[in-house]
Design a protein around this motif. Sequence first.
Motif, PDB file in Angstrom:
ATOM      1  N   TYR A 157     -12.302  29.864  -0.993  1.00 45.09           N
ATOM      2  CA  TYR A 157     -12.546  28.512  -0.468  1.00 45.09           C
ATOM      3  C   TYR A 157     -13.478  28.580   0.750  1.00 45.09           C
ATOM      4  O   TYR A 157     -14.430  27.796   0.870  1.00 45.09           O
ATOM      5  CB  TYR A 157     -11.206  27.875  -0.098  1.00 45.09           C
ATOM      6  CG  TYR A 157     -11.280  26.410   0.255  1.00 45.09           C
ATOM      7  CD1 TYR A 157     -11.104  25.431  -0.727  1.00 45.09           C
ATOM      8  CD2 TYR A 157     -11.500  25.995   1.564  1.00 45.09           C
ATOM      9  CE1 TYR A 157     -11.156  24.084  -0.411  1.00 45.09           C
ATOM     10  CE2 TYR A 157     -11.567  24.655   1.895  1.00 45.09           C
ATOM     11  CZ  TYR A 157     -11.388  23.693   0.897  1.00 45.09           C
ATOM     12  OH  TYR A 157     -11.443  22.363   1.221  1.00 45.09           O
ATOM     13  N   LYS A 158     -13.198  29.528   1.654  1.00 47.75           N
ATOM     14  CA  LYS A 158     -14.014  29.669   2.861  1.00 47.75           C
ATOM     15  C   LYS A 158     -15.449  30.101   2.516  1.00 47.75           C
ATOM     16  O   LYS A 158     -16.413  29.681   3.153  1.00 47.75           O
ATOM     17  CB  LYS A 158     -13.370  30.677   3.821  1.00 47.75           C
ATOM     18  CG  LYS A 158     -12.118  30.153   4.499  1.00 47.75           C
ATOM     19  CD  LYS A 158     -11.556  31.166   5.472  1.00 47.75           C
ATOM     20  CE  LYS A 158     -10.243  30.696   6.075  1.00 47.75           C
ATOM     21  NZ  LYS A 158     -10.353  29.428   6.803  1.00 47.75           N
ATOM     22  N   LYS A 159     -15.561  30.953   1.491  1.00 46.24           N
ATOM     23  CA  LYS A 159     -16.891  31.378   1.042  1.00 46.24           C
ATOM     24  C   LYS A 159     -17.695  30.173   0.548  1.00 46.24           C
ATOM     25  O   LYS A 159     -18.881  30.018   0.871  1.00 46.24           O
ATOM     26  CB  LYS A 159     -16.754  32.419  -0.067  1.00 46.24           C
ATOM     27  CG  LYS A 159     -18.075  33.015  -0.526  1.00 46.24           C
ATOM     28  CD  LYS A 159     -17.858  34.100  -1.576  1.00 46.24           C
ATOM     29  CE  LYS A 159     -19.196  34.692  -2.017  1.00 46.24           C
ATOM     30  NZ  LYS A 159     -19.006  35.752  -3.039  1.00 46.24           N
ATOM     31  N   GLU A 165     -17.144  27.015   1.397  1.00 49.80           N
ATOM     32  CA  GLU A 165     -17.413  26.166   2.572  1.00 49.80           C
ATOM     33  C   GLU A 165     -18.664  26.640   3.315  1.00 49.80           C
ATOM     34  O   GLU A 165     -19.498  25.825   3.737  1.00 49.80           O
ATOM     35  CB  GLU A 165     -16.212  26.199   3.529  1.00 49.80           C
ATOM     36  CG  GLU A 165     -15.161  25.159   3.252  1.00 49.80           C
ATOM     37  CD  GLU A 165     -14.117  25.115   4.356  1.00 49.80           C
ATOM     38  OE1 GLU A 165     -13.675  24.002   4.709  1.00 49.80           O
ATOM     39  OE2 GLU A 165     -13.743  26.191   4.857  1.00 49.80           O
ATOM     40  N   LYS A 166     -18.791  27.968   3.491  1.00 44.76           N
ATOM     41  CA  LYS A 166     -19.929  28.526   4.227  1.00 44.76           C
ATOM     42  C   LYS A 166     -21.239  28.263   3.475  1.00 44.76           C
ATOM     43  O   LYS A 166     -22.250  27.855   4.077  1.00 44.76           O
ATOM     44  CB  LYS A 166     -19.721  30.036   4.409  1.00 44.76           C
ATOM     45  CG  LYS A 166     -20.839  30.729   5.191  1.00 44.76           C
ATOM     46  CD  LYS A 166     -20.814  30.282   6.661  1.00 44.76           C
ATOM     47  CE  LYS A 166     -21.773  31.085   7.521  1.00 44.76           C
ATOM     48  NZ  LYS A 166     -23.182  30.875   7.215  1.00 44.76           N
ATOM     49  N   LEU A 167     -21.232  28.455   2.152  1.00 43.13           N
ATOM     50  CA  LEU A 167     -22.426  28.188   1.366  1.00 43.13           C
ATOM     51  C   LEU A 167     -22.822  26.712   1.442  1.00 43.13           C
ATOM     52  O   LEU A 167     -24.003  26.368   1.571  1.00 43.13           O
ATOM     53  CB  LEU A 167     -22.197  28.589  -0.091  1.00 43.13           C
ATOM     54  CG  LEU A 167     -22.236  30.092  -0.401  1.00 43.13           C
ATOM     55  CD1 LEU A 167     -21.723  30.356  -1.806  1.00 43.13           C
ATOM     56  CD2 LEU A 167     -23.662  30.625  -0.241  1.00 43.13           C
ATOM     57  N   GLU A 168     -21.832  25.818   1.371  1.00 48.99           N
ATOM     58  CA  GLU A 168     -22.110  24.371   1.430  1.00 48.99           C
ATOM     59  C   GLU A 168     -22.596  23.951   2.815  1.00 48.99           C
ATOM     60  O   GLU A 168     -23.398  23.025   2.947  1.00 48.99           O
ATOM     61  CB  GLU A 168     -20.854  23.589   1.040  1.00 48.99           C
ATOM     62  CG  GLU A 168     -20.511  23.711  -0.439  1.00 48.99           C
ATOM     63  CD  GLU A 168     -19.252  22.951  -0.817  1.00 48.99           C
ATOM     64  OE1 GLU A 168     -19.066  22.657  -2.002  1.00 48.99           O
ATOM     65  OE2 GLU A 168     -18.440  22.647   0.094  1.00 48.99           O
ATOM     66  N   GLU A 169     -22.099  24.659   3.834  1.00 45.78           N
ATOM     67  CA  GLU A 169     -22.548  24.361   5.198  1.00 45.78           C
ATOM     68  C   GLU A 169     -24.014  24.736   5.370  1.00 45.78           C
ATOM     69  O   GLU A 169     -24.795  24.019   6.005  1.00 45.78           O
ATOM     70  CB  GLU A 169     -21.684  25.153   6.180  1.00 45.78           C
ATOM     71  CG  GLU A 169     -21.963  24.837   7.641  1.00 45.78           C
ATOM     72  CD  GLU A 169     -21.103  25.669   8.575  1.00 45.78           C
ATOM     73  OE1 GLU A 169     -21.596  26.015   9.653  1.00 45.78           O
ATOM     74  OE2 GLU A 169     -19.952  25.994   8.205  1.00 45.78           O
ATOM     75  N   ASP A 170     -24.400  25.869   4.765  1.00 46.44           N
ATOM     76  CA  ASP A 170     -25.787  26.331   4.877  1.00 46.44           C
ATOM     77  C   ASP A 170     -26.728  25.571   3.946  1.00 46.44           C
ATOM     78  O   ASP A 170     -27.928  25.427   4.243  1.00 46.44           O
ATOM     79  CB  ASP A 170     -25.858  27.831   4.559  1.00 46.44           C
ATOM     80  CG  ASP A 170     -25.141  28.681   5.596  1.00 46.44           C
ATOM     81  OD1 ASP A 170     -24.937  28.183   6.722  1.00 46.44           O
ATOM     82  OD2 ASP A 170     -24.758  29.820   5.278  1.00 46.44           O
ATOM     83  N   THR A 174     -13.877  21.175  -1.720  1.00 46.67           N
ATOM     84  CA  THR A 174     -14.045  20.871  -0.294  1.00 46.67           C
ATOM     85  C   THR A 174     -14.231  19.381  -0.052  1.00 46.67           C
ATOM     86  O   THR A 174     -14.092  18.907   1.074  1.00 46.67           O
ATOM     87  CB  THR A 174     -15.271  21.613   0.279  1.00 46.67           C
ATOM     88  OG1 THR A 174     -16.451  21.121  -0.375  1.00 46.67           O
ATOM     89  CG2 THR A 174     -15.166  23.108   0.063  1.00 46.67           C
TER      90      THR A 174
END
Length: 661
Positions: free
Chosen positions: A41-43, A45-50, A61
Amino acid sequence: MSSNEIKQEIYNLVDLLNKYSYKYYVEDISEITDTQYDLLYKKLEKLEEDFPELILKNSPTQRVGDVTLSEFSKVRHTTPMLSLSNTFSKEELKDFDNRIKSTLNIKYLTYICELKIDGLAVSITYKNGDLVSAATRGDGTIGEDVTENIKTIFSIPKELNSKVDIEVRGEVYLPRKSFEILNKKRLENKEPVFANPRNAASGSIRQLDSKITAQRKLSAFIYSMVNSNESTQEDNLINSKKYGLPVNENYKICNNINEVIEYIEYWDKNKANLPYDIDGIVIKVNDVSYQEKLGYTQKSPKWATSFKFPEEELATKLLDIELSVGRTGVVTPVAILEPLTISGSTVSKATLHNKDVIEELEICIGDTVVVKKAGEIIPKITKVIKELRLPNSKPYKFPDYCPSCNSKLIWEKENPFVKCENFDCKEQTIKKIIHFASRDALNIEGLGDKQIISLYENKIISGIIDLYSLNKENLLNMDRMGEKSATNLLNSIENSKISSLDKVIYALGILNVGKKAANIIAKKYENLTNLKEAKLEELIELEDIGHITALSVIEFLSYKKNTDLIDNLIEIGINPTHLHQDKKENIFTNKVVVLTGKLTKLTRNESKSYLENFGAKVTSSVTSKTDYLICGEKTGSKLEKANELNIKILTEEDFINIMKG
């Protein structure tokens, strides 16, 4: 990584996490640990943030809930969300089976049995495969828009596997794990805990802040598709699952009623092993063509019923007996109990039904009594534990005088109900006015129970007809009644004069005359003037009007105060004519009519009923075949299209003037 590789990585993570969520929330299977899930999930989130431009609509998310509403808007269901009839015994189930086979004139019948999830019914609409709206059941006709909250539920897809336009019905519930976690957090925060998962689910789906809903970890099962073309209920479930919707897999096809009973007995013994609560079994005729032949009552489908599991019985102390006077004068005893938790709910009251029940139980104040909850809204007392009775206790004696007005109570031996026959009884009068103004009767918006009690106690009104003499000065003297509220209420009272005859008859509050009976009587007598001359032999001959209901109508009309009320209603202009297509015509006869926008003085049902009585066809879309568009407030694209097509446009005021003739 290239842009395409990143896009594919996001797609794979979303697909994988959604599959894990489905397994966890729908099938109660944990294929990976919570820690492994959180890492994935965190992985994501990080891709979607970038790369926010690559966020997918169905990403987990996007279910965190980020909408806060000031209030829920009302939604009218395209097809009513009916409730199911209940059965509580094998004999009742066999009667249900025999009645259906007799109606269809067949010997063998296939049923489908499904678990009755103890949650909150919702309707969800998908357009081109995308979730566009969701609403609670509400009163079956009008629910509340809970779209943003439904989007936070992991088991409900925001995007289907197929680009279809469908409406589905289902049950939102709180899994037991989620319930335990929720109550643990509430205890830590020194907040009151929820009594049971159902109450928690209902409270969660009706949060104005969708972030709170998201934190509750709700789930859902879909149990039907509205107006589908499938030939069986099982096909509906199979196709729902193909679309990616959550379907409970524990359903079973039963070839006879004995197999249905075996299924019920199995789940009665094994329901505790489920990860969610059920309170019974739903039994449906599997063949959709048979369903269509059997049809519906006003409240429920004739082709389905629910078997409610017997609920636990517990003992508690009887603290007192309170008496309540109803609008028909019947005095009902209610037991006040030392609070106890039964079937997950806190109970402090139980029904004692009538004088006969009290005498049969030989009940005393202070007794230890056994309380049972078996499908009723209010539980009932089934027995008294006389071995625990206090010395010198005396059986409760039903009073001889009305607790509201102190008039002599009437009790006939062949009738177990005790009545107050004083037409000026305070409690009786107030409840008559409340019933008259209720949504299903004259629907006087803004006139709630508290306002009616205040008006009565301040001697501004003494009966139903006084509502039509109210003025702004009367209302402004009331607490919390401002200029705007007073104006709106007076308008609502005036608009209540435009009601259909069946609603007016129902509003009179005749004993045993519900909405269906009122409609049948309206068709027979056509107006209030004729109703006053009704004869017992005429009423008995009407289909679905039994002897008891017929007697109730004649008894009602035998009292001068009741006929005076009818005369007064007629005098102020409330004497609608029941319209027959073959007898009445106006500009809407055989025309295609569309309603749009918010109607402020009429309900959609009232408007549609009026139009259909004159032979109009009411549709939802404006086309070249539309003859009239009736506009309320906040109209949208339908008005624009009507102008483009040169369709006749009427305001709500125009429509009301036509109704008044």
